[in-house]
Design a protein around this motif. Structure first.
Motif, PDB file in Angstrom:
ATOM      1  N   TYR A  12       1.174  -0.892  -0.351  1.00 25.29           N
ATOM      2  CA  TYR A  12       0.046  -0.262   0.012  1.00 25.29           C
ATOM      3  C   TYR A  12       0.888   1.361   0.321  1.00 25.29           C
ATOM      4  O   TYR A  12       0.254   2.036  -1.091  1.00 25.29           O
ATOM      5  N   ILE A  13       1.872   1.011   0.569  1.00 22.65           N
ATOM      6  CA  ILE A  13       3.127   2.670   0.687  1.00 22.65           C
ATOM      7  C   ILE A  13       3.355   2.696  -0.406  1.00 22.65           C
ATOM      8  O   ILE A  13       3.242   3.995  -0.887  1.00 22.65           O
ATOM      9  N   ALA A  14       3.421   2.084  -1.289  1.00 23.62           N
ATOM     10  CA  ALA A  14       4.838   1.632  -2.897  1.00 23.62           C
ATOM     11  C   ALA A  14       3.560   2.348  -3.388  1.00 23.62           C
ATOM     12  O   ALA A  14       3.981   3.218  -4.159  1.00 23.62           O
ATOM     13  N   THR A  15       2.305   1.975  -3.206  1.00 21.35           N
ATOM     14  CA  THR A  15       1.548   2.584  -3.993  1.00 21.35           C
ATOM     15  C   THR A  15       1.797   3.491  -4.100  1.00 21.35           C
ATOM     16  O   THR A  15       0.791   4.345  -4.565  1.00 21.35           O
ATOM     17  N   ALA A  16       0.299   4.191  -2.805  1.00 25.25           N
ATOM     18  CA  ALA A  16       0.851   5.575  -2.731  1.00 25.25           C
ATOM     19  C   ALA A  16       1.978   6.770  -3.338  1.00 25.25           C
ATOM     20  O   ALA A  16       1.280   7.577  -3.792  1.00 25.25           O
ATOM     21  N   ALA A  17       3.182   5.486  -2.603  1.00 26.96           N
ATOM     22  CA  ALA A  17       4.217   6.849  -2.910  1.00 26.96           C
ATOM     23  C   ALA A  17       4.373   7.209  -4.516  1.00 26.96           C
ATOM     24  O   ALA A  17       4.939   7.955  -4.415  1.00 26.96           O
ATOM     25  N   GLY A  20       1.797   9.255  -5.948  1.00 24.09           N
ATOM     26  CA  GLY A  20       2.171  10.370  -5.161  1.00 24.09           C
ATOM     27  C   GLY A  20       3.508  11.357  -5.931  1.00 24.09           C
ATOM     28  O   GLY A  20       3.742  12.719  -6.439  1.00 24.09           O
ATOM     29  N   VAL A  21       4.756  10.880  -5.841  1.00 27.09           N
ATOM     30  CA  VAL A  21       5.754  11.135  -7.123  1.00 27.09           C
ATOM     31  C   VAL A  21       5.238  11.703  -8.736  1.00 27.09           C
ATOM     32  O   VAL A  21       4.859  12.468  -8.635  1.00 27.09           O
ATOM     33  N   ALA A  22       4.692   9.994  -9.652  1.00 27.43           N
ATOM     34  CA  ALA A  22       3.766  10.057 -10.698  1.00 27.43           C
ATOM     35  C   ALA A  22       3.210  12.023 -11.109  1.00 27.43           C
ATOM     36  O   ALA A  22       3.410  12.152 -11.052  1.00 27.43           O
ATOM     37  N   LEU A  23       2.334  12.095  -9.342  1.00 30.43           N
ATOM     38  CA  LEU A  23       1.362  12.818  -9.420  1.00 30.43           C
ATOM     39  C   LEU A  23       1.745  14.619  -9.556  1.00 30.43           C
ATOM     40  O   LEU A  23       1.204  15.228 -10.327  1.00 30.43           O
ATOM     41  N   ALA A  24       2.643  14.665  -8.431  1.00 30.12           N
ATOM     42  CA  ALA A  24       3.394  15.450  -8.347  1.00 30.12           C
ATOM     43  C   ALA A  24       4.788  15.862  -9.659  1.00 30.12           C
ATOM     44  O   ALA A  24       4.660  16.941  -9.870  1.00 30.12           O
ATOM     45  N   ALA A  25       5.017  14.870 -10.224  1.00 42.10           N
ATOM     46  CA  ALA A  25       5.644  15.087 -11.471  1.00 42.10           C
ATOM     47  C   ALA A  25       4.837  15.707 -12.517  1.00 42.10           C
ATOM     48  O   ALA A  25       5.133  16.976 -13.054  1.00 42.10           O
ATOM     49  N   ALA A  26       3.766  14.930 -12.651  1.00 39.46           N
ATOM     50  CA  ALA A  26       3.185  15.424 -13.306  1.00 39.46           C
ATOM     51  C   ALA A  26       2.624  16.735 -13.617  1.00 39.46           C
ATOM     52  O   ALA A  26       2.243  17.349 -14.071  1.00 39.46           O
ATOM     53  N   ILE A  27       1.702  17.694 -12.019  1.00 36.62           N
ATOM     54  CA  ILE A  27       1.449  18.964 -11.377  1.00 36.62           C
ATOM     55  C   ILE A  27       2.526  19.594 -12.214  1.00 36.62           C
ATOM     56  O   ILE A  27       2.721  20.946 -12.552  1.00 36.62           O
ATOM     57  N   ASN A  28       3.830  19.608 -11.592  1.00 35.82           N
ATOM     58  CA  ASN A  28       5.002  20.607 -12.025  1.00 35.82           C
ATOM     59  C   ASN A  28       5.290  20.705 -13.500  1.00 35.82           C
ATOM     60  O   ASN A  28       5.645  21.193 -13.773  1.00 35.82           O
ATOM     61  N   LEU A  41       3.178   7.088 -17.234  1.00 35.89           N
ATOM     62  CA  LEU A  41       3.930   6.184 -16.382  1.00 35.89           C
ATOM     63  C   LEU A  41       2.880   6.246 -15.008  1.00 35.89           C
ATOM     64  O   LEU A  41       3.480   4.393 -14.053  1.00 35.89           O
ATOM     65  N   LEU A  42       2.163   7.370 -14.825  1.00 34.14           N
ATOM     66  CA  LEU A  42       1.314   6.416 -13.539  1.00 34.14           C
ATOM     67  C   LEU A  42      -0.083   5.313 -13.680  1.00 34.14           C
ATOM     68  O   LEU A  42      -0.183   4.755 -12.980  1.00 34.14           O
ATOM     69  N   VAL A  43      -0.243   5.988 -14.903  1.00 33.34           N
ATOM     70  CA  VAL A  43      -1.228   4.517 -15.612  1.00 33.34           C
ATOM     71  C   VAL A  43      -0.961   3.446 -15.520  1.00 33.34           C
ATOM     72  O   VAL A  43      -1.505   2.370 -15.307  1.00 33.34           O
ATOM     73  N   LEU A  44       0.536   3.058 -16.030  1.00 37.51           N
ATOM     74  CA  LEU A  44       1.185   2.014 -16.298  1.00 37.51           C
ATOM     75  C   LEU A  44       1.381   1.236 -14.823  1.00 37.51           C
ATOM     76  O   LEU A  44       1.201   0.324 -14.290  1.00 37.51           O
ATOM     77  N   LEU A  45       1.641   2.387 -13.935  1.00 37.51           N
ATOM     78  CA  LEU A  45       2.241   1.958 -12.400  1.00 37.51           C
ATOM     79  C   LEU A  45       1.087   1.129 -12.083  1.00 37.51           C
ATOM     80  O   LEU A  45       0.699   0.342 -11.176  1.00 37.51           O
ATOM     81  N   ASP A  46      -0.589   2.507 -11.757  1.00 33.57           N
ATOM     82  CA  ASP A  46      -1.513   1.905 -11.909  1.00 33.57           C
ATOM     83  C   ASP A  46      -2.290   0.541 -11.987  1.00 33.57           C
ATOM     84  O   ASP A  46      -3.454  -0.290 -11.621  1.00 33.57           O
TER      85      ASP A  46
END
Length: 137
Positions: A12-17, A20-28, A41-46
């Motif tokens: 769960y922690i790895a999934t959330a982390a 979080g990293v992919a979303l932060a990078a996408a927003i930035n 990348l976010l979609v593939l990981l999910d």
């Protein structure tokens, strides 16, 4: 008989982390090539991590076991299983926990590792179906 898969807190922690990293990078990045790349990348990981939270089980049928791990499914004939081993490893597998058992079969090139909430009950049920299975601790 169905055995629920074990999902450790680190999954769960790895999934959330990762999300979080992919979303932060996408927003930035705003709307650039990197934004699209991070979104992909976010979609593939999910596609790998999230379905495991909802579909993680092993079913012992009359002639085979079916391992369901997220979007992945593997079937092993019960009569081809030779050994079941208790494992504590981080190898790639159908397991979202380090508390694993390895299933070796005469038809598979490599052992399959799974993690269940009740590994012992699974092994007992499996050995009822095929008495030639060796249980290695």
């Amino acid at each position: 008989m169905t055995f629920k898969g074990k999902t450790a807190a680190w999954w769960y922690i790895a999934t959330a982390a990762l999300n979080g990293v992919a979303l932060a990078a996408a927003i930035n990045q705003k709307l650039t090539v990197f934004f699209v790349g991070n979104l992909i990348l976010l979609v593939l990981l999910d596609l790998f991590f999230v379905p495991v939270i909802f579909k993680n089980e092993t079913v012992i049928g009359k002639k085979e076991i079916e391992i369901k791990f997220g979007l992945l499914t593997k079937t092993i004939p019960i009569q081809s299983i030779t050994n079941v081993k208790v494992m504590k490893s981080y190898s790639a597998s159908y397991a979202a926990s380090v508390d694993r058992i390895g299933i070796e079969s005469s038809t598979a090139a490599a052992a399959v590792f799974i993690s269940l909430e009740d590994n012992d009950a699974f092994v007992k049920e499996l050995m009822k179906k095929n008495r030639r299975i060796k249980y290695l601790i």
